[in-house]
Design an enzyme around this catalytic site. Sequence first.
Site, PDB file in Angstrom:
ATOM      1  N   LYS A 150       0.830  -1.205   0.000  1.00 28.39           N
ATOM      2  CA  LYS A 150       0.000   0.000   0.000  1.00 28.39           C
ATOM      3  C   LYS A 150       0.865   1.255   0.000  1.00 28.39           C
ATOM      4  O   LYS A 150       0.633   2.182  -0.771  1.00 28.39           O
ATOM      5  CB  LYS A 150      -0.946  -0.018   1.207  1.00 28.39           C
ATOM      6  CG  LYS A 150      -1.960   1.127   1.206  1.00 28.39           C
ATOM      7  CD  LYS A 150      -2.974   0.951   2.325  1.00 28.39           C
ATOM      8  CE  LYS A 150      -4.011   2.070   2.284  1.00 28.39           C
ATOM      9  NZ  LYS A 150      -5.029   1.907   3.350  1.00 28.39           N
ATOM     10  N   HIS A 169      -5.866 -35.555  14.079  1.00 32.73           N
ATOM     11  CA  HIS A 169      -4.709 -36.390  14.422  1.00 32.73           C
ATOM     12  C   HIS A 169      -3.582 -35.547  15.011  1.00 32.73           C
ATOM     13  O   HIS A 169      -2.419 -35.962  14.993  1.00 32.73           O
ATOM     14  CB  HIS A 169      -4.247 -37.138  13.175  1.00 32.73           C
ATOM     15  CG  HIS A 169      -5.274 -38.090  12.659  1.00 32.73           C
ATOM     16  ND1 HIS A 169      -5.348 -39.410  13.057  1.00 32.73           N
ATOM     17  CD2 HIS A 169      -6.326 -37.897  11.815  1.00 32.73           C
ATOM     18  CE1 HIS A 169      -6.372 -39.989  12.453  1.00 32.73           C
ATOM     19  NE2 HIS A 169      -6.980 -39.095  11.699  1.00 32.73           N
ATOM     20  N   GLU A 171       9.973  -5.926   4.146  1.00 31.47           N
ATOM     21  CA  GLU A 171      10.054  -7.285   3.625  1.00 31.47           C
ATOM     22  C   GLU A 171       9.702  -7.317   2.137  1.00 31.47           C
ATOM     23  O   GLU A 171      10.368  -7.985   1.336  1.00 31.47           O
ATOM     24  CB  GLU A 171       9.111  -8.210   4.398  1.00 31.47           C
ATOM     25  CG  GLU A 171       9.411  -8.323   5.882  1.00 31.47           C
ATOM     26  CD  GLU A 171       8.584  -7.366   6.725  1.00 31.47           C
ATOM     27  OE1 GLU A 171       8.304  -7.702   7.881  1.00 31.47           O
ATOM     28  OE2 GLU A 171       8.237  -6.277   6.219  1.00 31.47           O
ATOM     29  N   GLY A 192      -5.322  -3.027   4.872  1.00 31.08           N
ATOM     30  CA  GLY A 192      -4.607  -4.158   4.300  1.00 31.08           C
ATOM     31  C   GLY A 192      -5.329  -5.477   4.430  1.00 31.08           C
ATOM     32  O   GLY A 192      -5.452  -6.236   3.468  1.00 31.08           O
ATOM     33  N   ARG A 193      -5.818  -5.789   5.624  1.00 30.48           N
ATOM     34  CA  ARG A 193      -6.446  -7.100   5.833  1.00 30.48           C
ATOM     35  C   ARG A 193      -7.862  -7.160   5.267  1.00 30.48           C
ATOM     36  O   ARG A 193      -8.507  -8.212   5.319  1.00 30.48           O
ATOM     37  CB  ARG A 193      -6.441  -7.444   7.318  1.00 30.48           C
ATOM     38  CG  ARG A 193      -7.096  -6.423   8.223  1.00 30.48           C
ATOM     39  CD  ARG A 193      -6.727  -6.675   9.683  1.00 30.48           C
ATOM     40  NE  ARG A 193      -7.190  -5.648  10.586  1.00 30.48           N
ATOM     41  CZ  ARG A 193      -6.547  -4.510  10.834  1.00 30.48           C
ATOM     42  NH1 ARG A 193      -5.421  -4.238  10.197  1.00 30.48           N
ATOM     43  NH2 ARG A 193      -7.021  -3.631  11.699  1.00 30.48           N
ATOM     44  N   GLU A 218      -5.297  -8.947  14.329  1.00 27.45           N
ATOM     45  CA  GLU A 218      -4.794  -7.615  14.018  1.00 27.45           C
ATOM     46  C   GLU A 218      -5.888  -6.574  14.198  1.00 27.45           C
ATOM     47  O   GLU A 218      -5.612  -5.425  14.539  1.00 27.45           O
ATOM     48  CB  GLU A 218      -4.241  -7.574  12.593  1.00 27.45           C
ATOM     49  CG  GLU A 218      -3.414  -6.319  12.294  1.00 27.45           C
ATOM     50  CD  GLU A 218      -2.654  -6.415  10.987  1.00 27.45           C
ATOM     51  OE1 GLU A 218      -1.576  -7.049  10.970  1.00 27.45           O
ATOM     52  OE2 GLU A 218      -3.142  -5.874   9.980  1.00 27.45           O
ATOM     53  N   LYS A 272       7.668  -2.772  12.847  1.00 25.55           N
ATOM     54  CA  LYS A 272       8.397  -2.289  11.672  1.00 25.55           C
ATOM     55  C   LYS A 272       9.478  -1.291  12.085  1.00 25.55           C
ATOM     56  O   LYS A 272      10.618  -1.332  11.600  1.00 25.55           O
ATOM     57  CB  LYS A 272       7.432  -1.612  10.692  1.00 25.55           C
ATOM     58  CG  LYS A 272       6.455  -2.542  10.006  1.00 25.55           C
ATOM     59  CD  LYS A 272       5.546  -1.729   9.093  1.00 25.55           C
ATOM     60  CE  LYS A 272       4.500  -2.595   8.414  1.00 25.55           C
ATOM     61  NZ  LYS A 272       3.586  -1.784   7.571  1.00 25.55           N
TER      62      LYS A 272
END
Length: 549
Positions: free
Chosen positions: A206, A383, A212, A266-267, A352, A511
């Site tokens: 954005k 399992h 990263e 963002g999410r 978040e 960050k």
Amino acid sequence: MQSRLDRMPEWQSLKRHAGAVKNRRIDALFDRDRNRFQNFSISAAGLFLDYSKQNIDARTRSLLLDLARATDVEGWRGRLFRGEHVNGTEKRAALHTALRAEGPSADLTPPAALEAARDFQQRMETFVTAIRSGEWRAHGGERIDTVINIGIGGSDLGPAMVARALSPDIADGPEVRFVSNVDPAHLRAALTDADPDTTLFIIASKTFTTQETLSNARGARDWLQAARPGTDIGRHFAAVSSRPDRAREFGIPEENVFPMADWVGGRYSLWSTIGLPIALAIGMPGFRELLRGASAMDEHFLVAPLEENLPVLLALTGIWNRNFRHAASLVIAPYAQRLDLLPPYLQQLEMESNGKGVTREGEAVTWDTCPAIWGVAGTNGQHAFFQQLHQGGEELPVDFVVVARDAGGDAARQRLLVSNAIAQSAALMRGRNVDEVRERMQVDGAPAEEIERLAPHRTFPGNRPSNTIVLDELTPATLGALLALYEHKVFVQGVIWQICPFDQWGVELGKELAANVGRLLAGEVDARGVDGSTRGLVERLTRGGEARD
């Protein structure tokens, strides 16, 4: 200003009620109400929610609905769709619903947001059609057959999850891969068999400042230029960003930069141009079906009364479990391998958004907010951690997500999968008491001494709550509705908890500190003034020796 949550009469009433029914059993509620399944289930937008295995009755539900009204869920719902500043700390709207708005929600949505959403989608459609048809060509004239999306967080989790879930719908499009981790191994794995002549990279950020993402983007650019010196990267790179100027500085031409609005978090962004890799994978018609499914859930959430509102009821079961039965986590168990990325997607969406410790007014909360969200696809989880769900000391609620029909037509194995999901939810609720264990072991011919020795180990307390969400089929439309359901659930819970679900200051802190430590590791600044652990780790990792004072 609204009263603090813990001082509201509705909150206090729920506390008293929770104390009065703390020993209530879910299976006993079924014994008392022959129609409990019908009375505690609801359908909307192609989804079905069975919440009859929650430890609630009509009185509990009524008290929870009173709390929703007292905290003004209906008022906040209107503010969300009207584009008011529901993100108070950043003074922004959260208008992801505008990206898929139809019907009544479109009537409420600010016209400028609707116009921007249509413009974004038209630009996407032009690009997607050109790539998938072969009209758009790489530098050497080859057709694009591999797309590598480079992003992190919402710029990765949503698109990666949807592309994986809708993989049977991927037939004539390019292969889409996703890189998020700054660990060099992640990018290397994505590039292992990629052809520089036919690969397109999408840089999804954005702000175009995410460390990263930019590190991986530079790595991808270096790989391309090393393999094909002189290549025009404008034929191999596109970007999704609200900062086209920064994308241009990277070398991506403006016509390859797809904008984002600041009212899309963002999410919540897979519906936006961040969804470009989804559209490239399944085609723009499939992407529009995804939007239509989400829009159908938006319309239901907007107009349905609270007591008949699927996102509201899902949110309220979570409030009951978290705040009044003190469940520390929520397990997401999708019984569909194609939904294996749903749990990590929902981890970000919920934790978040609602992992907050202060109210909208900046006061410390004195009540629990978001539980820990975790899980894996069924039947794998049976399992692994299901042992703890059945016999552990804590009550851990579960959301089972079940797809009724298999897209590949394998009815027999699909029945086995679905039967496991239903059986697990029933077993969590009913359990098995010691008398039942003894009786079963006697029938099996176990000796009395063996029965007494093993009975405690084979006893299950039960009374473990769960929801079951059913999709008839996993299609773009039903997946869109499912994701919008959880988005609105998170919003409702944030309203009730009196927190802001649309900021993420904890992420921003990480960050900032990572940048500072990066300078330490690079030797650009000295370690004076930092804590002893950080200083020691920096020395250990840069010099390879023992940490020293």
